[in-house]
Design a protein around this motif. Sequence first.
Motif, PDB file in Angstrom:
ATOM      1  N   GLY A  62      17.286  -9.059  28.433  1.00 20.58           N
ATOM      2  CA  GLY A  62      18.035  -9.544  29.893  1.00 20.58           C
ATOM      3  C   GLY A  62      18.549 -10.768  29.832  1.00 20.58           C
ATOM      4  N   VAL A  63      19.122 -11.041  30.966  1.00 20.70           N
ATOM      5  CA  VAL A  63      19.806 -12.612  31.029  1.00 20.70           C
ATOM      6  C   VAL A  63      19.427 -12.979  32.554  1.00 20.70           C
ATOM      7  N   VAL A  64      19.469 -14.377  32.802  1.00 23.87           N
ATOM      8  CA  VAL A  64      19.114 -14.603  34.133  1.00 23.87           C
ATOM      9  C   VAL A  64      19.885 -13.938  35.298  1.00 23.87           C
ATOM     10  N   ALA A  65      19.027 -13.503  36.195  1.00 26.00           N
ATOM     11  CA  ALA A  65      19.557 -12.573  37.178  1.00 26.00           C
ATOM     12  C   ALA A  65      19.976 -13.657  38.217  1.00 26.00           C
ATOM     13  N   THR A 118      19.462 -14.308  41.291  1.00 26.27           N
ATOM     14  CA  THR A 118      18.377 -14.076  42.689  1.00 26.27           C
ATOM     15  C   THR A 118      18.599 -15.274  43.287  1.00 26.27           C
ATOM     16  N   VAL A 165      11.221 -20.433  40.658  1.00 25.51           N
ATOM     17  CA  VAL A 165      12.115 -19.592  39.674  1.00 25.51           C
ATOM     18  C   VAL A 165      12.368 -20.503  38.584  1.00 25.51           C
ATOM     19  N   TRP A 203      16.302 -20.488  30.994  1.00 22.63           N
ATOM     20  CA  TRP A 203      16.096 -19.710  29.852  1.00 22.63           C
ATOM     21  C   TRP A 203      17.683 -19.038  29.717  1.00 22.63           C
ATOM     22  N   SER A 216      16.160 -12.984  27.555  1.00 25.80           N
ATOM     23  CA  SER A 216      14.817 -12.347  27.479  1.00 25.80           C
ATOM     24  C   SER A 216      14.408 -10.935  26.812  1.00 25.80           C
ATOM     25  N   VAL A 220      17.122  -4.573  37.265  1.00 24.36           N
ATOM     26  CA  VAL A 220      16.636  -5.929  37.695  1.00 24.36           C
ATOM     27  C   VAL A 220      15.287  -6.139  37.414  1.00 24.36           C
ATOM     28  N   VAL A 221      14.763  -7.231  36.691  1.00 18.85           N
ATOM     29  CA  VAL A 221      13.417  -7.397  36.210  1.00 18.85           C
ATOM     30  C   VAL A 221      12.744  -8.709  37.009  1.00 18.85           C
ATOM     31  N   HIS A 222      11.438  -8.527  37.650  1.00 22.78           N
ATOM     32  CA  HIS A 222      11.236  -9.531  38.349  1.00 22.78           C
ATOM     33  C   HIS A 222       9.592  -9.799  37.836  1.00 22.78           C
ATOM     34  N   VAL A 269      10.694  -1.392  45.746  1.00 23.69           N
ATOM     35  CA  VAL A 269      10.046  -1.679  44.707  1.00 23.69           C
ATOM     36  C   VAL A 269      10.312  -0.348  43.562  1.00 23.69           C
ATOM     37  N   PHE A 318      10.344  -3.872  38.673  1.00 18.00           N
ATOM     38  CA  PHE A 318      11.651  -3.271  38.388  1.00 18.00           C
ATOM     39  C   PHE A 318      12.214  -2.915  39.660  1.00 18.00           C
ATOM     40  N   LEU A 357      20.084  -6.131  42.777  1.00 17.75           N
ATOM     41  CA  LEU A 357      19.714  -7.497  43.340  1.00 17.75           C
ATOM     42  C   LEU A 357      19.415  -7.298  44.836  1.00 17.75           C
ATOM     43  N   GLN A 380      16.002  -6.404  45.365  1.00 13.95           N
ATOM     44  CA  GLN A 380      14.975  -7.412  45.189  1.00 13.95           C
ATOM     45  C   GLN A 380      14.914  -8.600  46.439  1.00 13.95           C
ATOM     46  N   GLN A 420      11.788  -9.408  49.042  1.00 11.17           N
ATOM     47  CA  GLN A 420      11.265 -10.776  49.288  1.00 11.17           C
ATOM     48  C   GLN A 420      11.126 -11.237  50.956  1.00 11.17           C
ATOM     49  N   ASP A 431      13.353 -14.105  36.907  1.00  9.23           N
ATOM     50  CA  ASP A 431      14.403 -12.756  37.131  1.00  9.23           C
ATOM     51  C   ASP A 431      15.416 -12.666  36.286  1.00  9.23           C
ATOM     52  N   ALA A 432      15.621 -11.358  35.602  1.00  5.61           N
ATOM     53  CA  ALA A 432      16.297 -10.910  34.539  1.00  5.61           C
ATOM     54  C   ALA A 432      17.162  -9.759  34.897  1.00  5.61           C
ATOM     55  N   THR A 433      18.127  -9.650  34.273  1.00  7.38           N
ATOM     56  CA  THR A 433      19.060  -8.539  34.699  1.00  7.38           C
ATOM     57  C   THR A 433      19.497  -7.775  33.401  1.00  7.38           C
TER      58      THR A 433
END
Lengths: 135, 135
Positions: free
Chosen positions: A75-78, A80, A86, A90, A93, B36-38, B69, B97, B101, B104, B108, B131-133
Motif C-alpha cells: 500500500g501507499v498512503v490513502a 482519507t 492518522v 510513511w 506499507s 482500502v486498508v484502515h 465494512v 478493508f 474511500l 471509509q 467514519q 490508511d493505505a490504498t
Amino acid sequence: MNETNRRTFLTATAALCAGTVTAAGPFPVAGKKYPVVHHVFFWLKNAGNETDRKKLIEGVKTLKAIDTVGELHVGVVASTEKRDVVDNSWDVSELIFFKDLAAQAAYQVHPVHQAFIKNYGHLWSKVIVYDATEV
Amino acid sequence: MNETNRRTFLTATAALCAGTVTAAGPFPVAGKKYPVVHHVFFWLKNAGNETDRKKLIEGVKTLKAIDTVGELHVGVVASTEKRDVVDNSWDVSELIFFKDLAAQAAYQVHPVHQAFIKNYGHLWSKVIVYDATEV
C-alpha cells in the motif's frame, strides 16, 4: 427437464459449485485462514520520492514468492481525511497474513526476505512493524 | 441427459455458480475487492488490563454491523520475536478493508461507529490510524 434429469442436475451442480464454496469460506476469508497479521510501514530516506517509492513497492512485491505468505497487500498512503490520529508520514506499507506464528518466523529467515532487505534496505530510513493475532 | 438438457444444465449451472465465483474472486481476495486498508491501534488507559481489553475487543467487533465494512479483523499483540522495529506496546488492533474511500468516509460518520467512540472511548489513551490504498 424430467424428474431424473432434475436430480442429476442438482447433484452435478452441487459438485461443481462445492470447490468454489470451500475456497471462498465464510466471511471474513483472511481472518479464518490467516489469523496472524504482519503490518510493516516504511519511511523512505528520500521521503516522498516517486522513483524510490516505486522501487520499494517492486521490492515488497517480491515477498509474495515466499511460500508461507498467505496474503500480501502492498500500500501507499490513502487520501482519507487528515486527522490528528492518522499517521500519513510513511511511504510504503506491507501487510501480510500468515496462517500461524511458525509461518511468520519462516518468512523472516526466508532467502527471498533476506534478499529483499539486502537489495532494498538502502531505500528506507525507518520501519515500524505491528504483529497482531486475530481474536 | 440429452443434448437439450445438457445445454440447460450448463447454462443453469453457470448462473448458479456465478455469484459464488464473483464473491470469491482471485487470490488475494481482500486485495481485489477491498483495496482500502484502515488499520487502527489502541493503547488502553489501563495498559495490559485484561477486563478493559476484552471490553474494547467487544466494542471493535460491533463495527462489523456497518454495511460499508468489507472485512473486519480484530487483533491483539502477536507473540512474534521481539525486535527493535516491532511496536508491541499497543493493546487492541482494528483492521478494516473497504471497497473504496467513500465506504471509509461513510464508516467514519456511521451511527454504529459514533456509538463505539461514545461507549468505548473512555478505555483508550492513545490511537494511531494508518490508511493505505493497495497498489
